[in-house]
Structures are given as C-alpha cells and as structure tokens.
Write a protein that holds these residues in place. Structure first.
Motif, short mmCIF file in Angstrom:
data_model
loop_
_atom_site.label_atom_id
_atom_site.label_comp_id
_atom_site.label_asym_id
_atom_site.label_seq_id
_atom_site.Cartn_x
_atom_site.Cartn_y
_atom_site.Cartn_z
N ASP A 259 23.63 -18.37 -1.12
CA ASP A 259 24.35 -19.35 -0.28
C ASP A 259 24.20 -20.78 -0.79
O ASP A 259 24.64 -21.73 -0.13
CB ASP A 259 23.88 -19.25 1.17
CG ASP A 259 22.40 -19.60 1.34
OD1 ASP A 259 21.73 -19.94 0.34
OD2 ASP A 259 21.91 -19.51 2.48
N GLY A 260 23.56 -20.94 -1.94
CA GLY A 260 23.42 -22.26 -2.54
C GLY A 260 22.15 -23.00 -2.17
O GLY A 260 21.84 -24.04 -2.76
N ARG A 261 21.41 -22.49 -1.21
CA ARG A 261 20.20 -23.19 -0.78
C ARG A 261 19.01 -22.88 -1.70
O ARG A 261 19.05 -21.95 -2.50
CB ARG A 261 19.85 -22.79 0.66
CG ARG A 261 20.89 -23.24 1.68
CD ARG A 261 20.38 -22.96 3.10
NE ARG A 261 20.09 -21.54 3.30
CZ ARG A 261 19.32 -21.07 4.28
NH1 ARG A 261 18.75 -21.91 5.14
NH2 ARG A 261 19.12 -19.77 4.41
N LEU A 262 17.97 -23.67 -1.53
CA LEU A 262 16.72 -23.48 -2.27
C LEU A 262 15.61 -23.07 -1.30
O LEU A 262 15.47 -23.66 -0.23
CB LEU A 262 16.28 -24.77 -2.97
CG LEU A 262 16.98 -25.17 -4.27
CD1 LEU A 262 16.37 -26.47 -4.76
CD2 LEU A 262 16.82 -24.09 -5.32
N LEU A 263 14.82 -22.09 -1.69
CA LEU A 263 13.65 -21.69 -0.91
C LEU A 263 12.40 -22.25 -1.57
O LEU A 263 12.12 -21.96 -2.74
CB LEU A 263 13.56 -20.17 -0.84
CG LEU A 263 12.26 -19.60 -0.25
CD1 LEU A 263 12.08 -20.06 1.19
CD2 LEU A 263 12.23 -18.08 -0.35
N LEU A 264 11.67 -23.07 -0.81
CA LEU A 264 10.38 -23.61 -1.26
C LEU A 264 9.29 -22.93 -0.43
O LEU A 264 9.02 -23.33 0.71
CB LEU A 264 10.34 -25.12 -1.07
CG LEU A 264 9.09 -25.85 -1.59
CD1 LEU A 264 8.95 -25.70 -3.09
CD2 LEU A 264 9.13 -27.32 -1.19
N PRO A 265 8.68 -21.87 -0.95
CA PRO A 265 7.69 -21.15 -0.15
C PRO A 265 6.36 -21.90 -0.07
O PRO A 265 5.90 -22.47 -1.05
CB PRO A 265 7.52 -19.83 -0.92
CG PRO A 265 7.85 -20.18 -2.33
CD PRO A 265 8.88 -21.27 -2.27
N GLN A 266 5.79 -21.92 1.11
CA GLN A 266 4.49 -22.56 1.35
C GLN A 266 3.57 -21.56 2.05
O GLN A 266 4.05 -20.64 2.73
CB GLN A 266 4.63 -23.78 2.26
CG GLN A 266 5.76 -24.72 1.90
CD GLN A 266 5.45 -25.57 0.71
OE1 GLN A 266 4.65 -26.48 0.77
NE2 GLN A 266 6.08 -25.25 -0.41
N THR A 267 2.30 -21.76 1.93
CA THR A 267 1.34 -21.05 2.76
C THR A 267 0.47 -22.08 3.46
O THR A 267 -0.09 -22.96 2.81
CB THR A 267 0.45 -20.10 1.94
OG1 THR A 267 1.28 -19.19 1.20
CG2 THR A 267 -0.47 -19.30 2.85
N VAL A 268 0.42 -21.99 4.77
CA VAL A 268 -0.33 -22.94 5.59
C VAL A 268 -1.63 -22.30 6.04
O VAL A 268 -1.65 -21.16 6.51
CB VAL A 268 0.50 -23.38 6.81
CG1 VAL A 268 -0.31 -24.32 7.70
CG2 VAL A 268 1.80 -24.04 6.37
N ARG A 269 -2.72 -23.03 5.87
CA ARG A 269 -4.04 -22.56 6.33
C ARG A 269 -4.36 -23.22 7.67
O ARG A 269 -4.42 -24.44 7.78
CB ARG A 269 -5.11 -22.89 5.30
CG ARG A 269 -6.52 -22.43 5.66
CD ARG A 269 -7.40 -22.39 4.42
NE ARG A 269 -6.85 -21.43 3.46
CZ ARG A 269 -7.02 -21.52 2.14
NH1 ARG A 269 -7.73 -22.50 1.62
NH2 ARG A 269 -6.47 -20.62 1.35
N TYR A 270 -4.55 -22.39 8.69
CA TYR A 270 -4.93 -22.84 10.02
C TYR A 270 -6.42 -22.60 10.22
O TYR A 270 -6.92 -21.51 9.96
CB TYR A 270 -4.17 -22.07 11.09
CG TYR A 270 -2.69 -22.34 11.14
CD1 TYR A 270 -2.17 -23.34 11.95
CD2 TYR A 270 -1.81 -21.60 10.37
CE1 TYR A 270 -0.81 -23.58 12.00
CE2 TYR A 270 -0.45 -21.83 10.41
CZ TYR A 270 0.04 -22.83 11.22
OH TYR A 270 1.39 -23.07 11.26
#
Length: 278
Positions: A259-270
C-alpha cells in the motif's frame, strides 16, 4: 563553562529536545502518547494519587496520569527542556486538566522531598540519562513506602530489513560526542536487577512489539527528527542533511509495503516495581 560530563550531556539533551519540542510526537502515529497510556494502565494509577512524571516531554504519560488521578489527585511533570515544559503546560491548560504542574527539572535527580509521591513514571527517558542507576535510586527515594514505579525504554529499534537504510544513515553521522550511560539497561534482566538494587520489589520487566506505520520515506525522515531518534539525527552535519535525506530516503523506498507505507518495527520494554520501604 561546562565542567563535567554530566553537565555536558544535560546541555546536549536540553538542546536537542528544545529543537524537537514543537514537532515532538506530532508527526506520524502518536507513538509516545500510545505507550504512555499503556504504561499508566500497567502501573495502575488511581484517583487521589500524587504522581511524578520524570522527563515528561510533551505529556505522553502526564496527560493519561492527570485523567487517572482525578478527582483529588495531582501530577507533577519535570523536563530538562524549557520549551517542552512551556508547550506541555499550555496543552494542559487547553485541556482543562486540574491538578497538573509542569516545571523545568532534572529527570535523573528530581528535586523533591523523600516520600512525596505515590507513583513515579518515566517514559523513554532512562537511556538518555548519564546514570540510570542513580535515577532509579532517586525515584525509590521520592516514593512513599509501597509506592509504585513504571518506565518504558526502547528494547529494540529498526528491524533487520532496515539495516541497509541504517547503514546509509550512519555513513553521514559524525562520531558520538557523549558518553554512553554509566550502566547498561540490557538485557531485560539487567534492568530488573538495577531496579532491585535501587530498592524496588515485585519487579516486572516485559518486552512488547509496537509497529509504527508511516506514509513513506519522506514522513519517516520527518518522524526521525520529531522523536527520540533526533539525538541520532543530530549527528548529521547541517551542511550534509539534505544530501543525507535524499540518499537515505532512496534506500528506504525498497521497504514500502504493497500500500506504499513503511513499517518501522519497535520493541518497547515496560518495567514496573514497588518501593520496598515499610
């Protein structure tokens, strides 16, 4: 004259976030606001409590806390950047939030009497501090016996598919001029150990994925300047930034989804814990 590494790092962080303040978490999805709400829910802030937000930025944790503590509670936000403080204070006034105070202060060593707060929260701040272990000890001191602490940090940024883009970006960066934190926060177990050493029990540290979807390379570039990544982007010399934008955005083009978008994957530490005092 700046006379210590601590003061030098404080000055750099204050400058970076002064420059980022107007756009911070305002481009792309509201990553910090979403994770601030998640953190407040995990800590279980309730009506009537007194809460400190250490490194409040543009209010990602402050605003959900303000809603949770009403009626009868209050929240104090401190941040090193006067520009962040001014904008967040104005946002709180526009929202009509009672019991909210926002002031300039050091997130590593907030200047309040011991036992002032029921809860201390800190969103994506610990990695910015010269000595995160000292900060954790400060937060334990500021809590009432049995008070709760909650924090978020980045556990991972960029996915492996982003390595060519990251490599292109880093090729434009000057060497880092500030020292890393005095203690490491990785892996998750290390953060848990530091919290226990600081005086917290019932410590729970967990990593969760959080996907950031952006419209394309141009929005990604602007997002990088309007987020915690600005400290990295700041290392690109001013006279090379337009060249860097062109080269790096071109490298990111191959990562577009259908769809033209970019995925920037993150991992959050809680992380959360309970002050061990009696």
């Amino acid at each position: 004259m700046i006379s210590s590494v601590y003061e030098e790092q404080q000055a750099r962080v204050a400058r970076i976030y002064r420059e980022a303040a107007a756009d911070y978490d305002q481009i792309g999805p509201a990553f910090y606001a979403a994770n601030g709400a998640r953190l407040v829910a995990r800590v279980g802030v309730v009506a009537g409590e007194i809460v400190l937000d250490a490194g409040c930025g543009r209010g990602a944790c402050l605003f959900p806390v303000a809603e949770a503590v009403m009626p009868g509670g209050r929240v104090v936000g401190v941040d090193l950047s006067p520009e962040m403080v001014g904008l967040t204070r104005a946002d709180a006034e526009r929202r009509g939030l009672a019991g909210v105070t926002v002031e300039v202060g050091d997130a590593q060593a907030p200047d309040f009497p011991a036992g002032t707060f029921d809860v201390v929260v800190s969103g994506f701040v610990l990695r910015l501090l010269p000595d995160p272990a000292a900060a954790l000890r400060s937060y334990a001191r500021l809590l009432k016996p049995g008070g709760r602490f909650g924090a978020t940090i980045y556990a991972s940024t960029f996915g492996p598919e982003w390595e060519p883009v990251r490599g292109a970006l880093e090729s434009f960066m000057a060497p880092a001029t500030t020292r890393p934190p005095a203690v490491e926060l990785d892996p998750a177990g290390r953060l848990a150990e530091l919290m226990a050493e600081a005086g917290f029990g019932q410590v729970d540290v967990a990593d969760e994925p959080f996907d950031i979807w952006l419209d394309g390379p141009d929005e990604w570039w602007r997002y990088m300047w309007a987020s915690g990544y600005r400290g990295m982007m700041d290392r690109i010399p001013a006279d090379r930034r337009e060249e860097a934008r062109r080269v790096v955005c071109e490298a990111a083009e191959v990562l577009r989804a259908a769809d033209g978008r970019l995925l920037l994957p993150q991992t959050v530490r809680y992380a959360r814990g309970v002050q061990n005092g009696s």
